[in-house]
Scaffold this active site. Structure first.
Site, PDB file in Angstrom:
ATOM      1  N   ARG A  35     -21.456  14.021  22.906  1.00 34.89           N
ATOM      2  CA  ARG A  35     -20.024  14.278  22.868  1.00 34.89           C
ATOM      3  C   ARG A  35     -19.733  15.512  23.680  1.00 34.89           C
ATOM      4  O   ARG A  35     -20.399  16.538  23.531  1.00 34.89           O
ATOM      5  CB  ARG A  35     -19.576  14.532  21.425  1.00 34.89           C
ATOM      6  CG  ARG A  35     -19.570  13.288  20.598  1.00 34.89           C
ATOM      7  CD  ARG A  35     -19.259  13.623  19.168  1.00 34.89           C
ATOM      8  NE  ARG A  35     -20.279  14.526  18.629  1.00 34.89           N
ATOM      9  CZ  ARG A  35     -20.464  14.744  17.342  1.00 34.89           C
ATOM     10  NH1 ARG A  35     -19.691  14.149  16.454  1.00 34.89           N
ATOM     11  NH2 ARG A  35     -21.402  15.558  16.932  1.00 34.89           N
ATOM     12  N   ASP A  37     -16.607  18.149  24.322  1.00 32.06           N
ATOM     13  CA  ASP A  37     -15.306  18.496  23.758  1.00 32.06           C
ATOM     14  C   ASP A  37     -14.237  18.463  24.835  1.00 32.06           C
ATOM     15  O   ASP A  37     -14.537  18.513  26.024  1.00 32.06           O
ATOM     16  CB  ASP A  37     -15.376  19.894  23.143  1.00 32.06           C
ATOM     17  CG  ASP A  37     -16.317  19.933  21.952  1.00 32.06           C
ATOM     18  OD1 ASP A  37     -16.239  19.013  21.113  1.00 32.06           O
ATOM     19  OD2 ASP A  37     -17.136  20.867  21.862  1.00 32.06           O
ATOM     20  N   TYR A  95     -27.146  21.195  31.162  1.00 32.74           N
ATOM     21  CA  TYR A  95     -25.788  21.724  31.223  1.00 32.74           C
ATOM     22  C   TYR A  95     -25.736  22.897  32.187  1.00 32.74           C
ATOM     23  O   TYR A  95     -26.737  23.590  32.383  1.00 32.74           O
ATOM     24  CB  TYR A  95     -25.334  22.238  29.853  1.00 32.74           C
ATOM     25  CG  TYR A  95     -25.033  21.171  28.838  1.00 32.74           C
ATOM     26  CD1 TYR A  95     -23.756  20.641  28.725  1.00 32.74           C
ATOM     27  CD2 TYR A  95     -26.022  20.702  27.970  1.00 32.74           C
ATOM     28  CE1 TYR A  95     -23.461  19.670  27.771  1.00 32.74           C
ATOM     29  CE2 TYR A  95     -25.739  19.728  27.018  1.00 32.74           C
ATOM     30  CZ  TYR A  95     -24.457  19.220  26.926  1.00 32.74           C
ATOM     31  OH  TYR A  95     -24.162  18.260  25.998  1.00 32.74           O
ATOM     32  N   ARG A 185     -22.161  26.950  24.446  1.00 29.55           N
ATOM     33  CA  ARG A 185     -21.052  27.903  24.495  1.00 29.55           C
ATOM     34  C   ARG A 185     -21.324  29.143  23.632  1.00 29.55           C
ATOM     35  O   ARG A 185     -20.923  30.255  23.981  1.00 29.55           O
ATOM     36  CB  ARG A 185     -19.749  27.209  24.099  1.00 29.55           C
ATOM     37  CG  ARG A 185     -19.318  26.180  25.156  1.00 29.55           C
ATOM     38  CD  ARG A 185     -18.292  25.191  24.632  1.00 29.55           C
ATOM     39  NE  ARG A 185     -17.098  25.860  24.167  1.00 29.55           N
ATOM     40  CZ  ARG A 185     -16.120  25.256  23.476  1.00 29.55           C
ATOM     41  NH1 ARG A 185     -16.230  23.950  23.186  1.00 29.55           N
ATOM     42  NH2 ARG A 185     -15.079  25.918  23.086  1.00 29.55           N
TER      43      ARG A 185
END
Lengths: 232, 232
Positions: A35, A37, A95, A185
């Site tokens: 997922r 965001d 990422y 994050r």
């Protein structure tokens, strides 16, 4: 726009399921590799689904691109075994997080960076980032309120670099066998606290050992985060 | 959004004049180094204006950025002699045009490229592009209906290259002492006709010699064009 279908609002999963439903003339469920965001960008998301009609994989990609908005593109499609699950089968996800430190943010970059004012100590950030490589319990970097059974993950790479015209963008590149919710994050928020000199690089080891989300830095904004690729 | 103020609609010139008007508490006229049409991007536009209030140049940049939308940013400001005109004083302007030839356009690139399907012969395009270097009459690449006195311009560089991840973007870089209206986009349309093999590279010299807009290729879309910098 986030990945996961919501009761209301647009999602990538919802757009794909709607386009596939029109193609297959039946309800289609799409499983994604992870997922993302709302505000997070995906360069290489992977999704899987089953169709009742027989359509060649190349035809599926073309048909989907004809039905999807231009802001969502299918780069490639291939046939996989019926039991393939894009999340559970993933060996590695990569990422990239992008930070802009110049005084003025380029209008072309503003949706794709976190704007951090003032100088950052990249050597300190990189030293701290490297401490996360290997197998660790990342509970300190997980959003509260999630009920994952294990919070252990392995990071293959965790490093700070530079990119962009005139090296204007600081990058954090991380690949691993899995990521907890908001983990990248929260790591970046912690790295920026270190880069600003508020904390020494060794603080990263303390945060990791604490297994306590409150011990880490703030959650960096979604805009700077890109899912780069998923490997199987 | 284009540069030039219009009777209705948003323009960069209009946004700057409005922001400066609020700063100076008087009507301010802004002169730009060149008009960019709606859809064209500017990385390094230069504009000049006079204020009645005395404000340091660094303060003007900060005050403008606080008043402008985030999609328009002032990168730098400095004091110049009262008779400085950013267009007439310019020694050189540099543009880049970006072409995407892959089957699927990245959603991150779609507003910043011209999508040309199929393979392009880059060697042929580069050979043709090089024929434009030097002093020439560029009337064949000027939009009809413009009343410029002279259509002679000098191009310092005119070349084809590649950029972007996996060399996915073909670039046309051109710098010169001035450009006619739609000149870069008409050159690119002509180069793409050559790249597709519809015409040989030598056709470029014929088009140039014709001084006839109808002899050249189509005008390439605005989206791929960037004003990169202006030099004095």
């Amino acid at each position: 726009v986030g990945w996961q279908r919501q009761t209301s609002g647009v999602s990538i999963q919802g757009l794909l399921e709607d386009a596939l439903g029109r193609l297959d003339e039946a309800a289609v469920t799409v499983h994604g590799a992870g997922r993302t965001d709302a505000g997070v960008h995906a360069l290489g998301q992977v999704a899987a689904f089953s169709l009742t009609r027989t359509i060649a994989a190349s035809g599926v990609a073309r048909a989907l691109n004809a039905r999807l908005p231009e802001s969502v593109r299918v780069l490639d499609a291939e046939e996989v075994p019926a039991d393939f699950h894009p999340r559970f089968a993933a060996r590695s996800k990569t990422y990239r997080y992008r930070i802009w430190t110049g005084e003025v943010v380029s209008p072309f970059e503003r949706r794709y960076v976190w704007h951090v004012g003032g100088a950052l100590d990249l050597a300190a950030m990189d030293a701290a980032a490297r401490m996360l490589e290997g197998r660790h319990d990342f509970a300190a970097f997980q959003s509260v309120g999630t009920d994952t059974t294990s919070t252990e993950r392995t990071l293959f790479e965790s490093a700070i670099g530079r990119s962009g015209m005139a090296d204007s963008v600081i990058t954090y590149d991380v690949s691993g066998d899995g990521f907890l919710r908001h983990m990248v994050r929260a790591i970046v928020g912690t790295l920026v606290d270190i880069g600003r000199g508020h904390r020494p690089p060794e603080w990263m080891r303390e945060v990791l050992a604490s297994r306590n989300r409150a011990a880490a830095g703030p959650t960096a904004p979604a805009a700077g985060l890109f899912l780069v690729r998923v490997e199987y």
